[in-house]
Design a protein around this motif. Sequence first.
Motif, PDB file in Angstrom:
ATOM      1  N   ASN A 184       1.178  -6.281 -18.864  1.00 58.81           N
ATOM      2  CA  ASN A 184       2.405  -6.608 -19.592  1.00 58.81           C
ATOM      3  C   ASN A 184       3.621  -6.853 -18.712  1.00 58.81           C
ATOM      4  N   ILE A 185       3.648  -6.210 -17.552  1.00 59.12           N
ATOM      5  CA  ILE A 185       4.766  -6.481 -16.641  1.00 59.12           C
ATOM      6  C   ILE A 185       4.361  -7.558 -15.635  1.00 59.12           C
ATOM      7  N   TYR A 186       3.231  -7.342 -14.945  1.00 62.89           N
ATOM      8  CA  TYR A 186       2.868  -8.253 -13.853  1.00 62.89           C
ATOM      9  C   TYR A 186       2.042  -9.448 -14.319  1.00 62.89           C
ATOM     10  N   ASP A 187       1.452  -9.348 -15.512  1.00 61.33           N
ATOM     11  CA  ASP A 187       0.633 -10.431 -16.060  1.00 61.33           C
ATOM     12  C   ASP A 187      -0.521 -10.784 -15.123  1.00 61.33           C
ATOM     13  N   ILE A 188      -1.235  -9.766 -14.717  1.00 59.28           N
ATOM     14  CA  ILE A 188      -2.396  -9.958 -13.830  1.00 59.28           C
ATOM     15  C   ILE A 188      -3.666  -9.596 -14.589  1.00 59.28           C
ATOM     16  N   ALA A 189      -4.633 -10.506 -14.541  1.00 57.35           N
ATOM     17  CA  ALA A 189      -5.914 -10.300 -15.234  1.00 57.35           C
ATOM     18  C   ALA A 189      -7.016 -10.061 -14.198  1.00 57.35           C
ATOM     19  N   PRO A 190      -8.164  -9.541 -14.631  1.00 60.49           N
ATOM     20  CA  PRO A 190      -9.277  -9.336 -13.707  1.00 60.49           C
ATOM     21  C   PRO A 190      -9.575 -10.622 -12.943  1.00 60.49           C
ATOM     22  N   GLY A 191      -9.873 -10.474 -11.659  1.00 61.57           N
ATOM     23  CA  GLY A 191     -10.227 -11.637 -10.851  1.00 61.57           C
ATOM     24  C   GLY A 191      -9.036 -12.299 -10.180  1.00 61.57           C
ATOM     25  N   GLN A 192      -7.818 -11.996 -10.620  1.00 63.91           N
ATOM     26  CA  GLN A 192      -6.652 -12.601  -9.981  1.00 63.91           C
ATOM     27  C   GLN A 192      -6.227 -11.753  -8.771  1.00 63.91           C
ATOM     28  N   VAL A 193      -5.347 -12.335  -7.954  1.00 59.35           N
ATOM     29  CA  VAL A 193      -4.970 -11.645  -6.715  1.00 59.35           C
ATOM     30  C   VAL A 193      -3.506 -11.206  -6.766  1.00 59.35           C
ATOM     31  N   MET A 194      -3.286  -9.915  -6.534  1.00 57.45           N
ATOM     32  CA  MET A 194      -1.926  -9.395  -6.435  1.00 57.45           C
ATOM     33  C   MET A 194      -1.721  -8.900  -5.005  1.00 57.45           C
ATOM     34  N   TRP A 195      -0.556  -9.215  -4.478  1.00 56.07           N
ATOM     35  CA  TRP A 195      -0.239  -8.710  -3.142  1.00 56.07           C
ATOM     36  C   TRP A 195       1.080  -7.951  -3.193  1.00 56.07           C
ATOM     37  N   THR A 196       0.999  -6.680  -2.898  1.00 50.44           N
ATOM     38  CA  THR A 196       2.198  -5.865  -2.796  1.00 50.44           C
ATOM     39  C   THR A 196       2.438  -5.589  -1.319  1.00 50.44           C
ATOM     40  N   ALA A 197       3.514  -6.173  -0.805  1.00 54.00           N
ATOM     41  CA  ALA A 197       3.814  -6.052   0.624  1.00 54.00           C
ATOM     42  C   ALA A 197       4.663  -4.807   0.841  1.00 54.00           C
ATOM     43  N   SER A 198       4.013  -3.670   0.720  1.00 55.00           N
ATOM     44  CA  SER A 198       4.700  -2.407   0.948  1.00 55.00           C
ATOM     45  C   SER A 198       3.798  -1.603   1.865  1.00 55.00           C
ATOM     46  N   ASP A 199       3.825  -0.300   1.764  1.00 59.21           N
ATOM     47  CA  ASP A 199       2.963   0.551   2.592  1.00 59.21           C
ATOM     48  C   ASP A 199       2.332   1.586   1.664  1.00 59.21           C
ATOM     49  N   VAL A 200       1.082   1.958   1.933  1.00 56.82           N
ATOM     50  CA  VAL A 200       0.429   2.944   1.064  1.00 56.82           C
ATOM     51  C   VAL A 200       1.157   4.286   1.071  1.00 56.82           C
ATOM     52  N   GLY A 201       2.040   4.485   2.042  1.00 57.30           N
ATOM     53  CA  GLY A 201       2.795   5.743   2.111  1.00 57.30           C
ATOM     54  C   GLY A 201       3.894   5.852   1.079  1.00 57.30           C
ATOM     55  N   TRP A 202       4.208   4.755   0.396  1.00 64.42           N
ATOM     56  CA  TRP A 202       5.266   4.773  -0.609  1.00 64.42           C
ATOM     57  C   TRP A 202       4.667   4.659  -1.999  1.00 64.42           C
ATOM     58  N   VAL A 203       5.456   4.989  -2.997  1.00 69.76           N
ATOM     59  CA  VAL A 203       4.934   4.932  -4.361  1.00 69.76           C
ATOM     60  C   VAL A 203       4.522   3.514  -4.748  1.00 69.76           C
ATOM     61  N   VAL A 204       5.269   2.548  -4.260  1.00 71.36           N
ATOM     62  CA  VAL A 204       4.943   1.151  -4.581  1.00 71.36           C
ATOM     63  C   VAL A 204       3.532   0.831  -4.085  1.00 71.36           C
ATOM     64  N   GLY A 205       3.207   1.369  -2.917  1.00 70.83           N
ATOM     65  CA  GLY A 205       1.870   1.166  -2.368  1.00 70.83           C
ATOM     66  C   GLY A 205       0.810   1.895  -3.178  1.00 70.83           C
ATOM     67  N   HIS A 206       1.098   3.132  -3.573  1.00 72.96           N
ATOM     68  CA  HIS A 206       0.136   3.870  -4.402  1.00 72.96           C
ATOM     69  C   HIS A 206      -0.177   3.079  -5.673  1.00 72.96           C
ATOM     70  N   SER A 207       0.902   2.663  -6.351  1.00 69.81           N
ATOM     71  CA  SER A 207       0.711   2.067  -7.676  1.00 69.81           C
ATOM     72  C   SER A 207       0.203   0.633  -7.626  1.00 69.81           C
ATOM     73  N   TYR A 208       0.734  -0.172  -6.684  1.00 71.67           N
ATOM     74  CA  TYR A 208       0.408  -1.598  -6.778  1.00 71.67           C
ATOM     75  C   TYR A 208      -0.268  -2.200  -5.549  1.00 71.67           C
ATOM     76  N   ILE A 209      -0.571  -1.376  -4.525  1.00 75.19           N
ATOM     77  CA  ILE A 209      -1.557  -1.847  -3.539  1.00 75.19           C
ATOM     78  C   ILE A 209      -2.906  -1.276  -3.965  1.00 75.19           C
ATOM     79  N   VAL A 210      -2.907  -0.005  -4.374  1.00 70.89           N
ATOM     80  CA  VAL A 210      -4.190   0.657  -4.601  1.00 70.89           C
ATOM     81  C   VAL A 210      -4.556   0.704  -6.094  1.00 70.89           C
ATOM     82  N   TYR A 211      -3.918   1.580  -6.840  1.00 64.44           N
ATOM     83  CA  TYR A 211      -4.459   1.886  -8.164  1.00 64.44           C
ATOM     84  C   TYR A 211      -4.299   0.786  -9.213  1.00 64.44           C
TER      85      TYR A 211
END
Length: 635
Positions: free
Chosen positions: A275-302
């Motif tokens: 609903n926010i990012y409009d990403i469906a299975p099979g599409q590619v999302m790139w979050t240019a952050s670091d896994v050490g930050w919350v942004v990385g936890h939420s949108y690089i990994v989980y």
Amino acid sequence: MGTNGYAKTYADSVEDPEKFWLDAAGLIDWDVAPRQALDDHGAPLYRWFPDGQLNTSFNALDRHVLAGRGDDTALIYDSAMLDTQRTYSFSELLAEVETFAGVLHGQGIRAGDRVVIYLPMVPEAVIAMLATARLGAVHSVVFGGFAAAELAARIDDARPDVVVTASGGLEPKRRVEYLPAVAEALETAAHRVRSVVVASRDGFGHTAEEYDGAGGTEWADWAKLAETAEPQGPVSVAATDPLYILYTSGTTGSPKGVVRDNGSHAVALAWSMRNIYDIAPGQVMWTASDVGWVVGHSYIVYGPLIAGAATVLYEGKPVGTPDAGAFWRVAAEHRVEVLFTAPTALRAIRRADPEAALLAGYDVSKLRTLFAAGERLDPETFRWASESLGIPVVDHWWQTETGWAICANPMGLDPQPIKAGSPTFPVPGFRVRIVDGSGTEVAAGSEGNIVLDLPLPPGTLATLWGSDDRYRASYLEAFEGSYATGDSGYVDEDGYVFVMGRTDDVINVAGHRLSTGAIEQAVAKHPDVAECAVIGVRDSLKGQRPCGYVVLKAGSTATEQEVQSALADLVRKQIGPVADFRDVRVVEALPKTRSGKILRKTMRQIADGDDFVVPSTIEDRSVLDDLMPLLRPGT
Ligand code: COA
Ligand code: AMP
């Protein structure tokens, strides 16, 4: 695009949150599906999905493999530092995670135990997080740019049995050896860690073998342990069990351990991906952050993995690795549809390539939306990015504590017209209000404290690790019935929220959240320093940078230059290089109130060129007058 528009969805979320979130829970595979959404027994501490059971790594990996999508891409590792790439399908990533869960299991890790992860941007970081989650254990990732003392503070608070690390990280100008820092942290920490698992990387000076025994701990090599590890399946945990602790800066020197649960986190992230990012299975999302930050936890990994999308893990910088076209190269090569980054990174690219000329060399036609967060997306950078890319550039506002966006433009519902400088509207589930110091709501257009009415929606912090009291005192007591965000801002007549800055001593330096209080504590360790005030001032590249005003002890013969370089070193060692503490001025005295409180806010306002009011309680006005030219040269 969803079937319901934003207005209807938002209304549903606040009118019948029970139904709204139980429906959203359908996005997740449960071992025991929840029949109840909100549990308010512990109010003002709330829990979500109290009767649900699941495993987060199962939701990120196994369920996609079971659905026949095992060969689809899950993780794309792109290292600009090493000029290499590696892709993992869902099946391959699952195999790695099962094996590493076996390694952790072999080290005695069971549900509820903590694992500290101190890793650079390498696939092992994602694997270690998911493997910990697979066992129902709790990870606490520590950003690689933090120094040993910060790592030690987190070890003492989280009390992990195992620390997972790597030989080191790669920065443009140097290799950062991690093992000496880990050994130092273990030696200074009071808590005893059972073992350290080291992912070895070529080109670094130290090995696990060499450190074995350091800090009274066994050190072992990841690859060696993996050879004999027994792959582990997912352990079913309660939705309310903790998935991770992530430390963030508060107003004091001791970091706060934000606790995220398993169930509501998975639901909120799955909902946000659609609903926010409009990403469906099979599409590619790139979050240019670091896994050490919350942004990385939420949108690089989980987030991406739970949604069955592919995620890019980028080891590199926006500029200098090798140039300001790096982001466009990664977007083009991996057919990225949604890119998420921090405004500071966009400013760095713009500074190096003002016309975005390097874009012409890459086919970024797949890119649909650019999201920004971490600090306010200033209107100038917004315009530059929008015009250069010709796609919607979406500012969205959130915090480590909330885990996902509080305000955003819901690109998967119905995108709203963008207003420069605003993260648009409250995300469904968040009830945002602007109040004055006494908690009274202010008129549209007036600036005040931004508060969120309780209960907060799923995915937000459950509490602070080990201390419900600290959670209450830090967030819930200032404005009864609400969560205090620590940010100030306003809502305009059209309902757009504008987030203008912090009301406390938290600063944001190049997307890194730091506490001026913690920097002051480090500075105070210098033997010549009698007193100091550190404030965050506006910086055209980094958003803010810390500036220190230091009073030396009587009899000190140190020059300002000597003090500057000694304090820069001290802060680097105590907090880490990311604090970038270079602006230090030696002053005769600091302006204070009659009760002895340093007037940091007034100093910051003067330095930023904002309107300021000198408090009537000031002890000696001449001290402030003397400081004025240093705070704002030219006055
Ligand atoms: N490990 C070790 N050191 C690190 C580090 C890490 N993970 N990350 C940064 N550092 C070091 C840098 O090497 C640098 O060290 P130096 O003083 O020896 O040169 C120092 O910390 C400051 O680095 P940084 O904050 O990155 O500033 P910069 O001037 O090198 O680069 C930007 C500026 C804007 C390009 C960069 O900060 C950036 O990419 N920021 C985006 C951050 C981000 O995405 N944050 C996530 C928020 S959502
Ligand atoms: P962190 O916890 O590191 O994500 O930092 C959270 C803080 O960063 C918030 O409280 C804000 O002060 C700031 N912040 C993050 N995103 C935004 C945004 N889009 N607009 C304004 N401030 C932001």
